[in-house]
Design an enzyme around this catalytic site. Structure first.
Site, PDB file in Angstrom:
ATOM      1  CG  LEU A   1      29.126  55.345  12.164  1.00 13.93           C
ATOM      2  CD1 LEU A   1      29.640  54.701  13.447  1.00 13.93           C
ATOM      3  CD2 LEU A   1      28.146  56.464  12.500  1.00 13.93           C
ATOM      4  CG  ASP A   2      31.569  61.270   8.732  1.00  9.94           C
ATOM      5  OD1 ASP A   2      31.025  60.756   7.744  1.00  9.94           O
ATOM      6  OD2 ASP A   2      31.250  62.379   9.212  1.00  9.94           O
ATOM      7  CE1 TYR A   3      40.835  57.127   9.451  1.00 10.97           C
ATOM      8  CE2 TYR A   3      40.842  59.422  10.196  1.00 10.97           C
ATOM      9  CZ  TYR A   3      41.493  58.203  10.040  1.00 10.97           C
ATOM     10  OH  TYR A   3      42.782  58.057  10.473  1.00 10.97           O
TER      11      TYR A   3
END
Length: 270
Positions: free
Chosen positions: A58-60
């Site tokens: 998952l992205d930041y």
């Protein structure tokens, strides 16, 4: 913010990742990671003999369901499902603008944005307008279902259900931007313009892994309408589907598969 455990067995650990947190980092001084938070709760996970195997990413800026395998065998088993596209991932998002369709498929390939520095990892959807700017594009597909429309700070927004059928870097963010409806609070894909929201409104709400010996169907609570920083600025307009309760969310997940039944309000981006 806390990393909340949603499920744990001998093979898998599934957590609810907060927004604005990395999953891991090669920088030993970076402590704002899922891996560090888990190590604080379970000290033997900080040792190399007991590594966490991230079977998804998952992205930041993205929150939600994040699955980790606790051994190599489990990691390989889950990895095969992702490779064969046998998993089902469902995201809630709020996008800028109101939409003139109920459901759509976005099939723009995704590649690197050649106008951005290599260090930015920014991606770009391949369209007629971006053909010379998109590097090494790969096929990508996202399904998009409108749930509710309203206003955020008096600006039109829409709550949507997103289902990625492929897993390219930043795919959901890039596809939403490519059709002119950037995710609320997405600093990167709004050309650094969308700075007023306190977060990016993209949340991995449900993950289904049909593992042969340990099938997983993990879901979080709806994250946006329980946050007063959002609801204090939200004005509802029209709701097409109920989705805030877990049972209702499962129902809209079923709807997004039933494309032929609502074809008249369908749009294809390709």
């Amino acid at each position: 913010m806390a990393v909340v455990k949603l499920y744990q067995s001998d093979n898998f650990l599934v957590v609810n990742k907060p927004y604005d947190m990395y999953i891991n980092s090669d920088d030993e001084n970076e402590k704002n990671t899922v891996a560090c938070h888990i190590a604080k709760q379970d000290s033997h996970r900080s040792k190399s003999a007991h590594p966490l195997h991230f079977v998804q990413r998952l992205d930041y800026s993205t929150s939600g369901v994040l699955c980790m395998a606790l051994n190599k065998t489990a990691a390989a088993s889950a990895g095969r499902l992702f490779e064969k596209r046998l998993t089902n991932k469902y995201y809630l998002a709020i996008v800028r603008g109101h939409l003139n369709f109920e459901i759509c498929d976005i099939k723009y390939p995704v590649g690197s944005d050649q106008t951005s520095p290599d260090s930015s990892h920014k991606m770009l959807a391949l369209t007629e307008a971006t053909r010379s700017l998109c590097g090494s594009p790969r096929s990508a597909e996202t399904r998009f279902l409108v749930l509710e429309s309203g206003y955020y700070e008096d600006n039109p927004v829409t709550v949507v259900l997103l289902k990625p059928l492929t897993g390219r870097r930043h795919q959901l963010r890039v596809h939403c931007s490519a059709i002119g409806h950037t995710i609320l609070g997405d600093y990167t894909y709004s050309d650094r313009q969308d700075t007023s929201p306190h977060r990016m409104f993209l949340h991995a709400t449900r993950l289904v892994l049909p593992l042969p010996k340990e099938p997983l169907d993990i879901q979080t609570a709806e994250p946006f309408f329980s946050d007063s920083r959002f609801t204090s600025k939200w004005t509802p307009l029209a709701k097409k589907y109920s989705y805030c309760d877990k049972e209702d969310f499962i129902k809209v997940c079923d709807v997004i598969h039933q494309i032929n039944e609502i074809r008249e309000n369908y749009k294809l981006f390709i």
